[in-house]
Design an enzyme around this catalytic site. Structure first.
Site, mmCIF file in Angstrom:
data_model
loop_
_atom_site.group_PDB
_atom_site.id
_atom_site.type_symbol
_atom_site.label_atom_id
_atom_site.label_comp_id
_atom_site.label_asym_id
_atom_site.label_seq_id
_atom_site.Cartn_x
_atom_site.Cartn_y
_atom_site.Cartn_z
ATOM 1 N N LYS A 198 0.872 -1.192 0.000
ATOM 2 C CA LYS A 198 0.000 0.000 0.000
ATOM 3 C C LYS A 198 0.896 1.225 0.000
ATOM 4 O O LYS A 198 2.028 1.179 0.495
ATOM 5 C CB LYS A 198 -0.871 0.018 1.261
ATOM 6 C CG LYS A 198 -2.129 0.829 1.102
ATOM 7 C CD LYS A 198 -3.224 0.016 0.440
ATOM 8 C CE LYS A 198 -4.423 0.862 0.092
ATOM 9 N NZ LYS A 198 -5.553 0.013 -0.365
ATOM 10 N N ASP B 85 -6.963 4.188 -4.649
ATOM 11 C CA ASP B 85 -7.646 4.044 -3.358
ATOM 12 C C ASP B 85 -8.281 5.420 -3.119
ATOM 13 O O ASP B 85 -8.581 6.125 -4.096
ATOM 14 C CB ASP B 85 -6.650 3.644 -2.253
ATOM 15 C CG ASP B 85 -7.342 3.141 -0.987
ATOM 16 O OD1 ASP B 85 -7.782 1.985 -0.960
ATOM 17 O OD2 ASP B 85 -7.464 3.928 -0.007
HETATM 18 P P1 NDP Z 1 -13.075 7.667 -2.833
HETATM 19 O O1 NDP Z 1 -11.997 8.672 -2.677
HETATM 20 O O2 NDP Z 1 -13.663 7.462 -4.174
HETATM 21 O O3 NDP Z 1 -14.263 7.966 -1.822
HETATM 22 C C1 NDP Z 1 -14.051 8.041 -0.450
HETATM 23 C C2 NDP Z 1 -15.368 8.395 0.209
HETATM 24 O O4 NDP Z 1 -15.221 8.233 1.608
HETATM 25 C C3 NDP Z 1 -15.793 9.830 -0.035
HETATM 26 O O5 NDP Z 1 -17.179 9.904 -0.061
HETATM 27 C C4 NDP Z 1 -15.233 10.534 1.205
HETATM 28 O O6 NDP Z 1 -15.924 11.705 1.565
HETATM 29 C C5 NDP Z 1 -15.475 9.484 2.267
HETATM 30 N N1 NDP Z 1 -14.511 9.685 3.357
HETATM 31 C C6 NDP Z 1 -13.173 9.655 3.279
HETATM 32 N N2 NDP Z 1 -12.628 9.920 4.465
HETATM 33 C C7 NDP Z 1 -13.672 10.120 5.297
HETATM 34 C C8 NDP Z 1 -13.789 10.430 6.666
HETATM 35 N N3 NDP Z 1 -12.696 10.594 7.420
HETATM 36 N N4 NDP Z 1 -15.035 10.524 7.190
HETATM 37 C C9 NDP Z 1 -16.144 10.347 6.426
HETATM 38 N N5 NDP Z 1 -16.092 10.075 5.114
HETATM 39 C C10 NDP Z 1 -14.883 9.969 4.581
HETATM 40 O O7 NDP Z 1 -12.460 6.292 -2.273
HETATM 41 P P2 NDP Z 1 -12.952 4.807 -2.540
HETATM 42 O O8 NDP Z 1 -14.407 4.748 -2.705
HETATM 43 O O9 NDP Z 1 -12.061 4.241 -3.567
HETATM 44 O O10 NDP Z 1 -12.533 4.109 -1.152
HETATM 45 C C11 NDP Z 1 -13.432 3.987 -0.061
HETATM 46 C C12 NDP Z 1 -12.962 2.874 0.841
HETATM 47 O O11 NDP Z 1 -12.926 1.644 0.089
HETATM 48 C C13 NDP Z 1 -11.554 3.029 1.421
HETATM 49 O O12 NDP Z 1 -11.508 2.455 2.690
HETATM 50 C C14 NDP Z 1 -10.691 2.213 0.472
HETATM 51 O O13 NDP Z 1 -9.502 1.767 1.097
HETATM 52 C C15 NDP Z 1 -11.637 1.043 0.198
HETATM 53 N N6 NDP Z 1 -11.349 0.274 -1.009
HETATM 54 C C16 NDP Z 1 -11.260 0.866 -2.231
HETATM 55 C C17 NDP Z 1 -11.021 0.101 -3.353
HETATM 56 C C18 NDP Z 1 -11.008 0.687 -4.729
HETATM 57 O O14 NDP Z 1 -10.911 -0.100 -5.693
HETATM 58 N N7 NDP Z 1 -11.124 1.987 -4.903
HETATM 59 C C19 NDP Z 1 -10.791 -1.345 -3.250
HETATM 60 C C20 NDP Z 1 -10.995 -1.881 -1.934
HETATM 61 C C21 NDP Z 1 -11.238 -1.081 -0.861
HETATM 62 P P3 NDP Z 1 -15.162 13.125 1.521
HETATM 63 O O15 NDP Z 1 -15.101 13.458 0.059
HETATM 64 O O16 NDP Z 1 -16.023 14.027 2.313
HETATM 65 O O17 NDP Z 1 -13.800 12.932 2.116
HETATM 66 O O1 2IT Z 2 -7.855 -1.774 -0.903
HETATM 67 C C1 2IT Z 2 -7.773 -2.260 -2.059
HETATM 68 O O2 2IT Z 2 -7.930 -3.465 -2.271
HETATM 69 C C2 2IT Z 2 -7.516 -1.346 -3.177
HETATM 70 N N1 2IT Z 2 -7.420 -0.132 -2.955
HETATM 71 C C3 2IT Z 2 -7.352 -1.867 -4.565
HETATM 72 C C4 2IT Z 2 -5.967 -2.378 -4.796
HETATM 73 C C5 2IT Z 2 -5.650 -2.799 -6.210
HETATM 74 O O3 2IT Z 2 -4.468 -3.126 -6.414
HETATM 75 O O4 2IT Z 2 -6.509 -2.813 -7.087
#
Ligand code: NDP
Ligand code: 2IT
Length: 444
Positions: A126, A166
């Site tokens: 990461k 992420d």
């Molecule tokens: P994005 O940046 O697209 O979205 C993040 C969302 O979470 C936004 O709505 C943001 O709101 C909110 N958020 C972030 N920090 C906070 C906080 N401290 N309190 C409240 N809301 C918060 O990220 P993703 O959707 O990609 O990721 C979301 C989660 O999913 C993370 O935990 C990530 O590690 C996990 N994940 C993502 C993957 C991927 O493929 N993208 C794969 C697997 C897991 P705001 O804009 O107000 O900050």
């Molecule tokens: O938390 C996760 O699994 C990710 N942010 C995606 C990682 C990836 O290599 O696609």
């Protein structure tokens, strides 16, 4: 033999003091594998616990970039290469002011177990930066990404370490990072996943994490003679994972009552519609708007979705520790006993224990959100064979991967009080696979 908990707690205190999120993630996994560990002397003999906790390396670097007004800005960048036991390091990059070494170690550690569950040849890593893209212009984000890659490029490669997105790193940022990499190396290779499908990305990667959460949830419900149709769902977050989970849930005839951001919650009393998804996708992802300014649904300033009473399922899809013990109590008091994690470690330790003790149906992140990294794995395969697969193929593969992950989670556990302990099952599966590879590969 030393007390099991002492072994890893002492090690963490000594070698990773103050890394609270990392300690939380280790404790969650290791408490579940205690019996497994004691059943096989090899684990102690080969010192697998300490070796699993210690990342292969942590790379930390300075990122210096120029703002639009000419000011020179500095951020810190990191890449935690946790373990490459099962394949090249693989895991996302996060840009957020809350990023620090503890957060990246927890995410990297979790990623090793998640990637093991996918059945694909991927190690865990990461990275990211404490850079805050909020309020930055598109050009500033581009210059930051280029400066970040000017340091990172020397540590990654298609067979070494393959980052992806992420929080705050989507296909736009991956495009800037990739452009800089191929410029420096003068070599096109699948060094990043989550690229735009027009230059080597996989179709369906953007949707994969959110869709995968819903596919996992469906498998979990089916194994307990329940179905998703007409279930009322609370979703937190409004980024990539949250919005695509919402879209797939609507397509499966479930009723999505909420999404949220760090400012508050958007409530849809009669359920979000696919048209609402289109509007929100454009508003949140393309225009980077705030939910308080979205002109649909009812906005509840400062509230989390968990206060909404008439629901069946909770899907936290925002960030770590977003759902605390009080939120868990509120959900359980409202009769919400099904929860599936879209975000990584979204429940505090207290909240997680509350759900497990309440005999709730609980889908852990490392299984439920593994669809994203799994389609990243498919993107690497497509890049390696200089080919691209169509969306039907990707979606079928994703569904089958999520079903296999579900089955791996219950391979080593039995139902307790009619509920599969998915979290424990996922942790045991990952531990056996990683520890087995570690022992087989010798002392290195
Ligand atoms: P994005 O940046 O697209 O979205 C993040 C969302 O979470 C936004 O709505 C943001 O709101 C909110 N958020 C972030 N920090 C906070 C906080 N401290 N309190 C409240 N809301 C918060 O990220 P993703 O959707 O990609 O990721 C979301 C989660 O999913 C993370 O935990 C990530 O590690 C996990 N994940 C993502 C993957 C991927 O493929 N993208 C794969 C697997 C897991 P705001 O804009 O107000 O900050
Ligand atoms: O938390 C996760 O699994 C990710 N942010 C995606 C990682 C990836 O290599 O696609």
């Amino acid at each position: 033999m030393a007390d099991f908990r002492e072994i890893y707690r002492d090690y963490l205190e000594k070698n990773h003091p103050g890394s609270d999120e990392f300690h939380q993630a280790v404790e969650e996994i290791f408490e579940d594998i205690k019996d497994e560990y004691h059943n096989d002397d090899q684990y102690d003999e080969w010192n697998v616990l300490e070796r699993l906790m210690e990342p292969d390396r942590i790379i930390r670097f300075r990122v210096c970039w120029e703002a639009d007004d000419g000011k020179v800005k500095i951020n810190t960048g990191w890449r935690v290469q946790f373990h490459n036991l099962l394949g090249a390091y693989k895991g996302g990059l996060r840009f957020h002011p809350s990023v620090n070494e503890s957060v990246l170690k927890f995410l990297g550690f979790e990623q090793c177990f998640k990637n093991a569950l996918t059945g694909m040849p991927m190690g865990g890593g990461k990275g990211g930066s404490n850079f805050n893209p909020k309020g930055c212009s598109q050009r500033e984000i581009m210059r930051f990404c280029q400066a970040f890659m000017r340091e990172l490029y020397r540590h990654i490669g298609s067979q070494t370490d393959v980052p992806a997105g992420d929080i705050n790193v989507g296909s736009t940022e991956i495009g800037y990072l990739f452009g800089e990499y191929i410029k420096i190396k003068n070599q096109w290779e699948g060094v990043l996943t989550g690229k735009n499908p027009s230059f080597g990305g996989s179709c369906g990667r953007e949707e994969a994490t959110g869709y995968g959460v819903i596919y996992f949830l469906k498998n979990m419900l089916k194994a307990h003679d329940k179905e998703l149709k007409e279930k009322r769902i609370l979703i937190s977050g409004s980024g990539n994972v949250a919005l695509h989970a919402a879209k797939k849930a609507i397509q499966e005839d479930a009723i999505v009552l909420s999404i949220s951001d760090s400012g508050g919650t958007l409530y849809f009393e009669n359920g979000m519609k696919l048209d609402d998804f289109d509007t929100l996708y454009d508003f949140k992802i393309n225009q980077k708007g705030r939910l308080k300014d979205a002109k649909i649904g009812s906005y509840m300033e400062g509230d989390k979705p968990w206060i909404i009473k008439e629901a069946d399922i909770a899907l936290p899809c925002a960030t770590q520790n977003e759902l605390d013990e009080d939120d868990a109590t509120e959900l359980l008091d409202n009769g919400i006993k099904i929860l599936c994690e879209g975000a990584n470690m979204p429940l505090t330790d207290g909240a997680r224990k509350k759900f497990i003790n309440a005999k709730a149906l609980y889908g852990p992140a490392k299984a439920a959100n593994a669809g994203g990294v799994a389609v990243s794995g498919l993107e690497r395969s497509q890049n390696a064979e200089l080919n691209s697969w169509d969306i039907d193929r990707i979606d079928k593969e994703l569904q089958s991967i999520m079903e296999n992950i579900h089955d791996r989670c219950i391979q080593y556990v039995k139902k307790e009080n009619d509920i599969y302990p998915y979290s424990k099952g996922a942790n045991i599966y990952g531990f056996k696979k990683l520890a087995g590879a570690m022992i087989a590969q010798g002392i290195v």
